[in-house]
Design an enzyme around this catalytic site. Structure first.
Site, PDB file in Angstrom:
ATOM      1  CG  ASP A 175      -7.109 -13.860  36.685  1.00 46.13           C
ATOM      2  OD1 ASP A 175      -6.180 -13.750  36.898  1.00 46.13           O
ATOM      3  OD2 ASP A 175      -8.421 -13.550  36.982  1.00 46.13           O
ATOM      4  CG  HIS A 178      -7.430 -17.879  37.492  1.00 46.91           C
ATOM      5  ND1 HIS A 178      -8.332 -18.260  36.814  1.00 46.91           N
ATOM      6  CD2 HIS A 178      -8.091 -17.055  38.386  1.00 46.91           C
ATOM      7  CE1 HIS A 178      -9.426 -17.360  37.009  1.00 46.91           C
ATOM      8  NE2 HIS A 178      -9.203 -16.787  37.975  1.00 46.91           N
ATOM      9  CD  GLU A 222     -10.080 -20.809  38.880  1.00 45.53           C
ATOM     10  OE1 GLU A 222      -9.114 -21.488  38.972  1.00 45.53           O
ATOM     11  OE2 GLU A 222     -10.548 -20.320  39.950  1.00 45.53           O
ATOM     12  NE  ARG A 277     -11.864  -9.225  43.721  1.00 43.66           N
ATOM     13  CZ  ARG A 277     -11.573  -9.901  42.785  1.00 43.66           C
ATOM     14  NH1 ARG A 277     -12.757 -10.753  42.201  1.00 43.66           N
ATOM     15  NH2 ARG A 277     -10.243 -10.128  42.315  1.00 43.66           N
ATOM     16  CE1 TYR A 295     -13.549 -17.125  40.484  1.00 44.42           C
ATOM     17  CE2 TYR A 295     -13.315 -15.137  41.705  1.00 44.42           C
ATOM     18  CZ  TYR A 295     -14.285 -15.979  41.031  1.00 44.42           C
ATOM     19  OH  TYR A 295     -15.327 -15.529  40.615  1.00 44.42           O
ATOM     20  CE  LYS A 346      -6.830 -12.767  41.696  1.00 43.90           C
ATOM     21  NZ  LYS A 346      -7.422 -13.312  40.393  1.00 43.90           N
TER      22      LYS A 346
END
Length: 371
Positions: free
Chosen positions: A270, A96, A118, A15, A94, A75
């Site tokens: 995650d 996490h 998120e 991605r 993201y 990520k």
């Protein structure tokens, strides 16, 4: 503003933070965008596509990290990437952080402002930047589970939908949110016998109305979960507490009471995972076995369908990217929903659930931004 898009380096992660179309929108508003060489090549976006959209191309990631005021990723930054971040930069990706204290320490030390997809909210209490990846991961989970139930993959040798005269597989979905709904929808569509668990009576009523009897909707007591897990061929973990570590709903002792060769797919990995025996895996080595039970705990499941996932993600994140590019930190001061995405700011943890999970001091985002 100078916006940088580094190439993702996590295992089998294809991605990319911005598509050429997103770059074009930013450039049209007077911003400069620099994309790392081959950042989108794995999903069909060439360097020339980015040049045509008005972006420039950097040969090395270090150029991106050194020059960008706003870094847009997918990520969480890997350890050496954290060392490239600097005070005054905005990082949008993201994160996490709840199960990842080392990343949190790296971001705190960098002085960066880190905004997590998120934990951004909307007027309805939803998580608009997490939702598209939840949809993707939810739809992938039965597909992954079905494959690993095959005997050649180490499973029980059970076909998810069965055939006439042979019962279908039993699928248990823990959590009736976006992941759980999509997982149940696909599993039922494949012909499995599906039960979904949730603790919100209102959500269970909504799920029941959507599935119209094709899926069993049950209240999630621990006794009911234990009973279902014992009888299931495939268990999908789909529980989310925004920003916080996922609760452990399946104890290791329960694995010994399951059918050997059954599969656990932990979409909550995650956030630390909702099975006691969960640990992150990769697309290269997606599974491991504990007490005869196959565990699939890939931490970037949507990366398997990276083009679809990138397009869906950009649809959700672009408005926020444009706002920060236009107004910088003022965009967070002006928008409480974007401000809810601020996890780390200049050495402080600014999200309560993240701070609680990490055992760190919490500084409210509004106070940090206006201090």
């Amino acid at each position: 503003m100078r916006i940088g898009v580094p190439k993702e380096i996590k295992n089998h992660e294809y991605r990319v933070g911005l598509t050429p179309a997103s770059c074009r929108e930013l450039v049209a508003r007077g911003h400069s965008v620099c994309v790392e060489h081959n950042a989108g090549s794995g999903i069909g976006f060439s360097d020339q596509d980015y040049r045509d959209a008005g972006a420039s191309i950097a040969r090395e990631a270090t150029e991106i990290f050194a020059e960008a005021e706003l870094l847009v990723k997918v990520k969480e930054p890997q350890p050496h990437e954290c060392k490239l971040l600097g005070a005054g930069q905005l990082l949008f990706t993201y994160l996490h952080l709840a199960p990842d204290p080392e990343q949190a320490k790296g971001l705190l030390a960098s002085g960066v402002a880190a905004i997590a997809y998120e934990t951004i909210t909307d007027d309805h209490g939803n998580l608009p930047c997490l939702a598209p990846m939840s949809e993707v991961a939810g739809r992938l989970a039965p597909q992954a589970g079905a494959h690993h139930l095959e005997k050649a993959a180490g499973g029980r040798g059970v076909l998810l939908g069965g055939v006439p005269g042979v019962s279908p597989a039993e699928v248990c979905v823990l959590g009736g949110g976006i992941v759980g709904y999509n997982a149940a929808r696909i599993a039922a569509g494949m012909g499995a016998s599906v039960t979904v668990y949730d603790r919100s009576p209102a959500r269970l009523r909504w799920l029941d109305s959507q599935f119209q009897g094709r899926v069993i909707c049950r209240y999630a007591t621990q006794s009911a979960i234990d009973e279902s897990v014992r009888e299931s061929d495939l268990v999908i973990g789909a529980v989310l507490i925004p920003g916080a570590s996922a609760p452990k709903l399946v104890r290791r002792a329960l694995l010994g009471e399951m059918r050997a060769g059954s599969v656990l797919v932990d979409v909550a990995i995650d956030q630390g995972g909702c099975f006691e025996t969960s640990k992150p895996t990769t697309h290269q080595n997606p599974t491991y076995v504990v007490d005869g039970i196959i565990h699939y705990c890939v931490a970037n499941m949507p990366g398997a369908v990276a083009r679809t996932a990138t397009l869906a993600l950009n649809n959700a994140t672009l408005p926020f990217t444009l706002a920060m590019a236009d107004r910088g930190l003022q965009a967070l001061r002006d928008d409480p929903h974007l401000r809810n995405g601020l996890n780390i700011f200049r050495g402080n943890v600014c999200h309560p659930a993240v701070a609680d999970s990490l055992g760190m001091t919490f500084l409210p985002a509004e106070k940090a931004l206006n201090g």
